[in-house]
Design an enzyme around this catalytic site. Structure first.
Site, PDB file in Angstrom:
ATOM      1  N   LYS A  78     -13.068   1.984  -2.540  1.00 56.83           N
ATOM      2  CA  LYS A  78     -13.950   2.082  -1.329  1.00 56.83           C
ATOM      3  C   LYS A  78     -15.327   3.147  -1.859  1.00 56.83           C
ATOM      4  O   LYS A  78     -16.221   2.890  -1.809  1.00 56.83           O
ATOM      5  CB  LYS A  78     -13.517   2.881  -0.235  1.00 56.83           C
ATOM      6  N   GLU A 130       0.692  -1.228   0.108  1.00 56.72           N
ATOM      7  CA  GLU A 130       0.043   0.180   0.024  1.00 56.72           C
ATOM      8  C   GLU A 130       0.682   1.187  -0.057  1.00 56.72           C
ATOM      9  O   GLU A 130       0.459   2.496  -0.537  1.00 56.72           O
ATOM     10  CB  GLU A 130      -0.863   0.056   1.257  1.00 56.72           C
ATOM     11  N   HIS A 189       9.342 -26.247  -0.338  1.00 53.79           N
ATOM     12  CA  HIS A 189       8.762 -27.514  -1.329  1.00 53.79           C
ATOM     13  C   HIS A 189       7.973 -26.989  -2.381  1.00 53.79           C
ATOM     14  O   HIS A 189       6.947 -27.624  -2.772  1.00 53.79           O
ATOM     15  CB  HIS A 189       8.181 -28.417  -0.308  1.00 53.79           C
TER      16      HIS A 189
END
Length: 419
Positions: free
Chosen positions: A410, A269, A295
């Protein structure tokens, strides 16, 4: 805490101007009080006393009454606190358990609600802006589920943490709910050492004073040029950001996973922006847990695109003596080499082997060694990453403190509910 890096034959002396300019930017921010997170390790010590006085006066906060703390917040309002709690409770159980309601997943919310009892829970709602839709929606759900009487005795069960004068602050004042403020000049993702983190962590029973003091000491050492490895690391990542634009945090302890998620938010951010020339820039963070991800993702690092640097984090002393039994199994004798050894040794040798293999393939690495898990070491790592993030932002010619891309999302979300 031990910090080391191996960036090959990279020379930093010829780029001292870049480091000096970035360092000066941070000095000026601190002196001018434009950015407030630099002072949190010192300011929040007084906050601890305020928290203790509040707890002593609140009849609901006796050790016999409140066993759980529900933290309602998202992003910077919860990630850092959750990361610290996850790490520290592996060493000592707090006398109150923190529960995090941070996502609007209905199954997760319902599960948490079913595990908490109103009579033994303190509810802490955190939103810097005071209007975060996820946080407010979950808070409303708690009010309805537990039939909280906001104008009666139940207001003693609630704490609000927000900016002074925000909608959440005005709500708390209207109902007489206890509130703690986040400084105006401290952004949400840099707020873990403010009331946003210190209030729930202190009430849970952690030694937040040690956390703040050690973080403050590291910060002062940085500004006294005693932690210049931060400048070298930032410079290397900046100079190679056009081709090495992914930083992998490889943490060798399960308990570090949530702290790594805080790093991902802080890094992503803050550093994914348009620079001063309007160019899209950024460093992509990726968090792995060793030895599990040896792995899987390690193969991509080793033989995939050479666009990654790797930061290893290990714990030198887990303070756990669990041994690998001295047992030999038919057809599995090749593994007997570790018989009788501590798992503490095994996981750290796995890290060393992975790091050495990457270096042999000319992949840049650095290493953070936490000597022991405690509040002091956590305070150091928090301040380390906050300073490194700001240094990177200044070298990249971006504002590391805003988030215009998030704000757009938003806005669109609200529009979808009003169509």
């Amino acid at each position: 805490m031990i910090f080391s890096h191996d960036f090959g034959s990279e020379s930093f002396s010829t780029d001292s101007r870049l480091k000096d300019d970035a360092f000066s930017s941070l000095v000026n921010e601190r002196i001018g009080k434009e950015i407030g997170y630099y002072e949190l390790p010192f300011q929040s010590v007084a906050l601890i006393e305020h928290i203790h006085r509040f707890a002593e006066k609140n009849p609901f906060l006796s050790a016999e009454t409140i066993h759980d703390i529900a933290v309602i917040g998202i992003g910077g309002s919860s990630l850092g606190t959750k990361g610290i709690d996850s790490l520290l409770k592996s060493k000592k159980m707090p006398y109150r358990t923190l529960h995090f309601l941070e996502n609007t997943d209905p199954i997760a919310i319902s599960k948490t609600l079913s595990n908490l009892k109103k009579e033994s829970t303190l509810f802490i709602v955190i939103s810097k802006s005071g209007k975060t839709i996820e946080t407010v929606s979950i808070f409303k759900t708690l009010i309805g589920y537990y039939h909280l009487d906001l104008d009666g005795i139940d207001k003693e069960r609630i704490v609000a943490i927000t900016d002074e004068g925000s909608p959440l602050s005005r709500f708390a004042s209207y109902h007489g709910i206890q509130q703690f403020g986040i400084p105006k000049n401290v952004g949400g993702r840099f707020s873990v050492l403010s009331a946003a983190g210190i209030v729930p962590l202190t009430l849970a029973g952690y030694d937040t004073k040690s956390l703040l003091e050690e973080g403050g000491q590291f910060l002062e050492r940085f500004f006294n040029h005693e932690e210049d490895h931060l400048l070298d690391k930032a410079l290397f990542l900046y100079k190679h950001s056009s081709d090495i634009n992914i930083n992998v945090l490889f943490a060798y302890a399960d308990e570090l996973e949530n702290l790594c998620k805080w790093y991902v938010q802080l890094w992503a951010e803050s550093l994914g922006k348009k620079d001063g020339a309007g160019k899209h820039v950024g460093l992509t963070p990726y968090a792995l847990i060793g030895s599990i991800d040896q792995h899987s993702f390690l193969q991509l690092i080793m033989e995939g695109p050479r666009d990654k640097s790797v930061t290893f984090i290990t714990i030198e002393d887990f303070e756990n003596n669990l041994l690998i039994p001295d047992i030999s199994l038919k057809y599995l004798e090749m593994n007997d080499v570790v018989n009788g050894k501590k798992f503490n040794e095994l996981i750290n040798f796995q890290c060393e082997a992975t790091k050495e293999s990457l270096r042999m393939n000319n992949i840049p690495t650095d290493h953070i060694i936490i000597k022991k898990i405690n509040e002091a070491s956590v305070g150091t790592i928090i301040v380390y990453y906050e300073l490194l993030t700001t240094l990177m932002g200044r070298m990249m010619d971006i504002n590391p403190y805003n988030q215009p891309g998030v704000e757009l999302g938003k806005q669109i979300l609200c529009e979808k509910f009003t169509e």
